[in-house]
Design an enzyme around this catalytic site. Sequence first.
Site, PDB file in Angstrom:
ATOM      1  N   CYS A 178       0.823  -1.226   0.000  1.00  0.00           N
ATOM      2  CA  CYS A 178       0.000   0.000   0.000  1.00  0.00           C
ATOM      3  C   CYS A 178       0.851   1.269   0.000  1.00  0.00           C
ATOM      4  O   CYS A 178       0.356   2.351  -0.303  1.00  0.00           O
ATOM      5  CB  CYS A 178      -0.938   0.000   1.197  1.00  0.00           C
ATOM      6  SG  CYS A 178      -1.879  -1.519   1.312  1.00  0.00           S
ATOM      7  N   HIS A 196      -3.475   6.760   2.857  1.00  0.00           N
ATOM      8  CA  HIS A 196      -3.883   5.430   2.394  1.00  0.00           C
ATOM      9  C   HIS A 196      -5.222   5.088   3.046  1.00  0.00           C
ATOM     10  O   HIS A 196      -5.449   5.404   4.215  1.00  0.00           O
ATOM     11  CB  HIS A 196      -2.823   4.396   2.769  1.00  0.00           C
ATOM     12  CG  HIS A 196      -3.269   3.011   2.454  1.00  0.00           C
ATOM     13  ND1 HIS A 196      -3.816   2.687   1.226  1.00  0.00           N
ATOM     14  CD2 HIS A 196      -3.312   1.879   3.198  1.00  0.00           C
ATOM     15  CE1 HIS A 196      -4.155   1.409   1.236  1.00  0.00           C
ATOM     16  NE2 HIS A 196      -3.863   0.904   2.418  1.00  0.00           N
ATOM     17  N   ASN A 256     -10.188  -0.338   0.196  1.00  0.00           N
ATOM     18  CA  ASN A 256      -8.723  -0.291   0.200  1.00  0.00           C
ATOM     19  C   ASN A 256      -8.212  -0.777  -1.166  1.00  0.00           C
ATOM     20  O   ASN A 256      -8.429  -1.931  -1.530  1.00  0.00           O
ATOM     21  CB  ASN A 256      -8.229  -1.197   1.335  1.00  0.00           C
ATOM     22  CG  ASN A 256      -6.720  -1.287   1.427  1.00  0.00           C
ATOM     23  OD1 ASN A 256      -5.992  -0.815   0.557  1.00  0.00           O
ATOM     24  ND2 ASN A 256      -6.241  -1.909   2.498  1.00  0.00           N
TER      25      ASN A 256
HETATM   26  O1  UT7 Z   1      -3.831  -1.753   3.530  1.00  0.00           O
HETATM   27  C1  UT7 Z   1      -3.109  -2.145   4.633  1.00  0.00           C
HETATM   28  C2  UT7 Z   1      -3.541  -3.375   5.241  1.00  0.00           C
HETATM   29  N1  UT7 Z   1      -4.796  -3.561   5.880  1.00  0.00           N
HETATM   30  C3  UT7 Z   1      -5.204  -2.891   6.979  1.00  0.00           C
HETATM   31  O2  UT7 Z   1      -4.713  -1.874   7.337  1.00  0.00           O
HETATM   32  C4  UT7 Z   1      -6.281  -3.465   7.793  1.00  0.00           C
HETATM   33  C5  UT7 Z   1      -5.987  -3.280   9.261  1.00  0.00           C
HETATM   34  N2  UT7 Z   1      -6.991  -3.915  10.109  1.00  0.00           N
HETATM   35  C6  UT7 Z   1      -8.245  -3.436  10.202  1.00  0.00           C
HETATM   36  O3  UT7 Z   1      -8.612  -2.457   9.554  1.00  0.00           O
HETATM   37  C7  UT7 Z   1      -9.159  -4.128  11.164  1.00  0.00           C
HETATM   38  O4  UT7 Z   1      -8.418  -4.976  11.979  1.00  0.00           O
HETATM   39  C8  UT7 Z   1     -10.288  -4.943  10.453  1.00  0.00           C
HETATM   40  C9  UT7 Z   1     -11.264  -3.992   9.802  1.00  0.00           C
HETATM   41  C10 UT7 Z   1      -9.706  -5.879   9.429  1.00  0.00           C
HETATM   42  C11 UT7 Z   1     -11.052  -5.753  11.478  1.00  0.00           C
HETATM   43  O5  UT7 Z   1     -11.583  -4.889  12.481  1.00  0.00           O
HETATM   44  P1  UT7 Z   1     -11.352  -5.202  14.025  1.00  0.00           P
HETATM   45  O6  UT7 Z   1     -12.068  -4.180  14.776  1.00  0.00           O
HETATM   46  O7  UT7 Z   1      -9.862  -5.302  14.238  1.00  0.00           O
HETATM   47  O8  UT7 Z   1     -12.052  -6.586  14.172  1.00  0.00           O
HETATM   48  P2  UT7 Z   1     -11.437  -7.959  14.679  1.00  0.00           P
HETATM   49  O9  UT7 Z   1     -10.562  -8.569  13.654  1.00  0.00           O
HETATM   50  O10 UT7 Z   1     -10.887  -7.743  16.055  1.00  0.00           O
HETATM   51  O11 UT7 Z   1     -12.737  -8.812  14.807  1.00  0.00           O
HETATM   52  C12 UT7 Z   1     -13.811  -8.464  15.694  1.00  0.00           C
HETATM   53  C13 UT7 Z   1     -14.956  -9.426  15.459  1.00  0.00           C
HETATM   54  C14 UT7 Z   1     -14.521 -10.886  15.405  1.00  0.00           C
HETATM   55  O12 UT7 Z   1     -15.505 -11.666  16.008  1.00  0.00           O
HETATM   56  P3  UT7 Z   1     -15.297 -12.227  17.510  1.00  0.00           P
HETATM   57  O13 UT7 Z   1     -14.044 -13.035  17.446  1.00  0.00           O
HETATM   58  O14 UT7 Z   1     -15.166 -11.016  18.376  1.00  0.00           O
HETATM   59  O15 UT7 Z   1     -16.543 -13.015  17.740  1.00  0.00           O
HETATM   60  C15 UT7 Z   1     -14.502 -11.175  13.916  1.00  0.00           C
HETATM   61  O16 UT7 Z   1     -14.716 -12.531  13.638  1.00  0.00           O
HETATM   62  O17 UT7 Z   1     -15.560  -9.145  14.200  1.00  0.00           O
HETATM   63  C16 UT7 Z   1     -15.646 -10.342  13.445  1.00  0.00           C
HETATM   64  N3  UT7 Z   1     -15.557 -10.018  12.026  1.00  0.00           N
HETATM   65  C17 UT7 Z   1     -16.622  -9.673  11.282  1.00  0.00           C
HETATM   66  N4  UT7 Z   1     -17.932  -9.580  11.570  1.00  0.00           N
HETATM   67  C18 UT7 Z   1     -18.751  -9.209  10.565  1.00  0.00           C
HETATM   68  C19 UT7 Z   1     -14.440  -9.958  11.260  1.00  0.00           C
HETATM   69  N5  UT7 Z   1     -14.768  -9.609   9.999  1.00  0.00           N
HETATM   70  C20 UT7 Z   1     -16.120  -9.444   9.999  1.00  0.00           C
HETATM   71  C21 UT7 Z   1     -17.037  -9.063   8.999  1.00  0.00           C
HETATM   72  N6  UT7 Z   1     -18.326  -8.960   9.327  1.00  0.00           N
HETATM   73  N7  UT7 Z   1     -16.652  -8.792   7.735  1.00  0.00           N
END
Ligand code: UT7
Length: 336
Positions: free
Chosen positions: A122, A263, A293
């Site tokens: 990115c 980004h 993204n």
């Molecule tokens: O371009 C550079 C690279 N990418 C990034 O910069 C991405 C960086 N990371 C992020 O932006 C965030 O970590 C995400 C948006 C990917 C995820 O958000 P988060 O607040 O960190 O969520 P999490 O991974 O901690 O997951 C929280 C919950 C989980 O459920 P449990 O374990 O708490 O029951 C996930 O399974 O949200 C769940 N979850 C979803 N629920 C609905 C993960 N993806 C989804 C989804 N829809 N698409």
Amino acid sequence: MKNLPKLDKQIPVEIVGAGYYLPERILTNADLEKMVDTDHNWITERTGIHERRIASPEMATSDLAILAAKSALENAKMEAEEIDLIICGTITPDMQYPSTACFIQKGIGARNAFAFDVSAACTGFIYALSTAYMYLSNDYIKTALVIGAEKLSSVTDYEDRNTCVLFGDGAGAVILKRTENEGYGLIDFILESDGRNVGWLEVPGGGSRNPASEETIDQRMHFTKMKGREVFKFAVTAMKRTTVRIAERNNLAAEDITWLIPHQANKRIIDAASQALGLDQSKIHYNIQKYGNMSAASTAVGLAEVIINNDLKKDDYLLLVAFGAGMTWGSALIKW
Ligand code: UT7
């Protein structure tokens, strides 16, 4: 990590044209609700994304890039033959080789250029801009076409809700020229990387480590794998750090910045970086809600949108910041 020096006493390099291309097909959060166990509220609250663009199956990254490049050439009122160098920042090349930049060269007819790709995920567009700047400011060439282009849908697993809601396709391009305007144009870069966490964000299959095989396909190794929470924490720190450092070392306060072009991985990450600088929300260019993204294309499209859609004035400051797989991160400061 070593502190890279501020650019000093180089030949000025300015942006003389910009263009972008987004595929027509829109993939909405409602569409994704039918594909994986997710919902619109989760996606918008956790990321800020409402929809993203998806390229048609017959289009490769270079096809998106060629349309962005043609639009940038038109904007600059230049012919492709005038371009000396083409650099394409991408992690979704058309093929393992040759470079996507060579496909772009063919597509636009830039027969006098040399062309290559830069792979910094990115941060790829900022790395590519800085690379072109070095050739131009050292009097090696006169003009360069710099592109950030991605078809991320080609490496996205639409069965994995952790990643498939995040990514989209697109391309942005700028044309750089050596000029006489001392103190204007690309005036500073900060480039950093930390290879200790290479495994946080990767497409593990299809390269020389795990060449494509039935096993890599079965294990879905040709798709993006991401440790989202780790990347998120790292990104907040890296984005804050590079944003504040480049402003400080150029003696700029928040009110001096005309546009922050970050980004677009997550609205929460963008907001954390801009708050660290004390920047007003109205100065942040967001396109994450429309495009998701797009990796290297996010800052490239963002910069092109800001240039094309605003009446930029002399002395305006544009600040690009990005982070990505590698991990890589960095910033670029432009004085208009
Ligand atoms: O371009 C550079 C690279 N990418 C990034 O910069 C991405 C960086 N990371 C992020 O932006 C965030 O970590 C995400 C948006 C990917 C995820 O958000 P988060 O607040 O960190 O969520 P999490 O991974 O901690 O997951 C929280 C919950 C989980 O459920 P449990 O374990 O708490 O029951 C996930 O399974 O949200 C769940 N979850 C979803 N629920 C609905 C993960 N993806 C989804 C989804 N829809 N698409």
